[in-house]
Design an enzyme around this catalytic site. Structure first.
Site, PDB file in Angstrom:
ATOM      1  N   SER A   1     -57.895  35.112  52.598  1.00 19.91           N
ATOM      2  CA  SER A   1     -58.137  36.396  53.258  1.00 19.91           C
ATOM      3  C   SER A   1     -57.179  37.427  52.686  1.00 19.91           C
ATOM      4  O   SER A   1     -56.124  37.080  52.138  1.00 19.91           O
ATOM      5  CB  SER A   1     -57.911  36.258  54.770  1.00 19.91           C
ATOM      6  OG  SER A   1     -57.903  37.520  55.408  1.00 19.91           O
TER       7      SER A   1
ATOM      8  N   LYS B   1     -53.351  31.677  56.131  1.00 23.07           N
ATOM      9  CA  LYS B   1     -54.109  32.075  54.949  1.00 23.07           C
ATOM     10  C   LYS B   1     -53.215  32.227  53.717  1.00 23.07           C
ATOM     11  O   LYS B   1     -53.643  31.959  52.588  1.00 23.07           O
ATOM     12  CB  LYS B   1     -54.873  33.377  55.224  1.00 23.07           C
ATOM     13  CG  LYS B   1     -56.017  33.206  56.222  1.00 23.07           C
ATOM     14  CD  LYS B   1     -57.024  32.154  55.749  1.00 23.07           C
ATOM     15  CE  LYS B   1     -58.230  32.050  56.650  1.00 23.07           C
ATOM     16  NZ  LYS B   1     -59.219  31.056  56.184  1.00 23.07           N
TER      17      LYS B   1
ATOM     18  N   THR C   1     -69.533  41.639  59.905  1.00 24.27           N
ATOM     19  CA  THR C   1     -70.268  40.543  60.533  1.00 24.27           C
ATOM     20  C   THR C   1     -70.136  40.648  62.045  1.00 24.27           C
ATOM     21  O   THR C   1     -69.390  41.490  62.567  1.00 24.27           O
ATOM     22  CB  THR C   1     -69.729  39.174  60.074  1.00 24.27           C
ATOM     23  OG1 THR C   1     -68.415  38.980  60.636  1.00 24.27           O
ATOM     24  CG2 THR C   1     -69.638  39.098  58.556  1.00 24.27           C
TER      25      THR C   1
ATOM     26  N   TYR D   1     -52.518  33.500  61.927  1.00 20.72           N
ATOM     27  CA  TYR D   1     -53.629  33.548  60.986  1.00 20.72           C
ATOM     28  C   TYR D   1     -53.141  33.964  59.605  1.00 20.72           C
ATOM     29  O   TYR D   1     -53.486  33.345  58.583  1.00 20.72           O
ATOM     30  CB  TYR D   1     -54.689  34.524  61.483  1.00 20.72           C
ATOM     31  CG  TYR D   1     -55.892  34.656  60.586  1.00 20.72           C
ATOM     32  CD1 TYR D   1     -56.934  33.728  60.656  1.00 20.72           C
ATOM     33  CD2 TYR D   1     -56.008  35.699  59.670  1.00 20.72           C
ATOM     34  CE1 TYR D   1     -58.046  33.830  59.839  1.00 20.72           C
ATOM     35  CE2 TYR D   1     -57.115  35.811  58.846  1.00 20.72           C
ATOM     36  CZ  TYR D   1     -58.136  34.880  58.935  1.00 20.72           C
ATOM     37  OH  TYR D   1     -59.232  34.997  58.119  1.00 20.72           O
TER      38      TYR D   1
ATOM     39  N   LEU E   1     -71.078  34.551  56.784  1.00 21.61           N
ATOM     40  CA  LEU E   1     -70.664  34.485  55.383  1.00 21.61           C
ATOM     41  C   LEU E   1     -71.086  33.166  54.746  1.00 21.61           C
ATOM     42  O   LEU E   1     -71.520  33.128  53.590  1.00 21.61           O
ATOM     43  CB  LEU E   1     -69.150  34.660  55.271  1.00 21.61           C
ATOM     44  CG  LEU E   1     -68.579  36.001  55.748  1.00 21.61           C
ATOM     45  CD1 LEU E   1     -67.078  36.047  55.527  1.00 21.61           C
ATOM     46  CD2 LEU E   1     -69.261  37.172  55.036  1.00 21.61           C
TER      47      LEU E   1
END
Length: 307
Positions: free
Chosen positions: A198, A217, A248, A213, A63
């Site tokens: 995110s 975020k 990805t 996580y 990215l």
């Protein structure tokens, strides 16, 4: 007077720091419409023109590299890719040098959990590129662990990298922007910061458990809004982007086949995102046409965040 009574009395006489907002006559936050006499094509180009030298952290990721190319295509004059392992970008770097031969491009090793590491990378980058104008922070890690099994070290490392790292690198670049800003210079000054959050900041991921996580975020989104309010008067805009599931290498492999199926089924558009699809919103946030966008969180997720 008892100690408790003294403490209570001191609370009533305390003073707190107060943020200062910009004003209409501040040239650092003034609009910059296109100059007169431009053709329609030139006006369109001006709208998405990106000026100056850009730092992209997590710079060896798909990215980040896709974004780097887009920003160079829209006029960035210099680029620094910061990463824990910048040598992983060597092949991509050679391609960028070939495609943009007149642009200065460099890499730096940096650990965003460390202020000294950030300071060294910043100093080294300025020596090569000169004053910097943009920061885009892709650096981050994810830990997929059931919360009952999540240990303190993993929790802290995730928060330190994703949230504390976002703050430390933003603070370092913002101080640099302020040092290089002049209210008398209507053509320059200030800076642009884009943090990467995110959809995990907005909705609990399924089927993978990743509380650390998600929390980090969500913190990035809140941090963005706070910094946007505090730093606007310096001509510094702070926004964030919340990507959904992107196709990805991090989301590849047979072990993720079931998760990928679920991610697609739970997305209104029925698929994962292509890395190229984040470049439009990022160019807008970094370009001349995005100067009144501040404190925003743009979700680029195919609608996944609505659930």
């Amino acid at each position: 007077m008892t100690d408790e009574a003294s403490d209570r009395a001191s609370l009533t006489s305390r003073k707190i720091d107060e943020m200062v907002l910009s004003t209409e006559d501040n040239s650092l936050t003034a609009p910059r419409p296109p100059p007169d006499g431009l053709s329609p094509v030139q006006r369109a180009q001006y709208r998405f023109q990106v000026k100056g030298n850009i730092v992209i952290t997590g710079g060896t990721g798909t990215l980040a590299l896709t974004t780097a190319r887009a920003l160079l295509e829209h006029g960035a004059s210099g680029l620094a890719l910061w990463d824990l392992e910048p040598e992983r970008a060597n092949t991509s770097l050679l391609t960028l040098h070939k495609d943009f031969p007149h642009v200065r491009i460099t890499t730096c090793h940096v650990d965003l959990r460390s202020k000294p590491s950030i300071a060294t990378a910043l100093s080294d980058t300025i020596k090569v590129l000169g004053p910097l104008t943009h920061l885009i922070n892709f650096a981050g890690i994810v830990s997929v662990v059931p919360s009952l099994s999540l240990n303190e070290e993993t929790w802290r490392n995730t928060l330190d990298t994703n949230l504390t790292g976002s703050f430390l690198v933003s603070q370092a670049l913002a101080r640099h922007f302020v040092e290089n800003s002049s209210p008398e210079d209507r053509a320059g000054g200030g800076g642009c910061i884009v943090l990467i959050a995110s959809i995990s900041a907005h909705a609990t991921n399924f089927p993978q458990p990743q509380a650390a996580y998600n929390a980090s975020k969500a913190g990035v989104v809140s941090l963005t809004k706070s910094l946007a309010a505090e730093w606007a008067r310096y001509g510094i805009r702070v926004n964030c982007l919340s990507p959904g599931y992107m196709d990805t290498v991090l989301n590849e492999g047979e072990g993720l086949d079931n998760a990928r199926r679920i991610w697609k089924e739970r997305c209104p558009m029925g698929r994962m995102g292509h890395p190229w699809e984040i470049t439009g919103p990022l160019v807008m946030l970094c370009g001349e046409g995005g100067r009144y966008v501040n404190g925003a969180d743009l979700m680029v997720d195919g609608g996944s965040g609505v659930f």
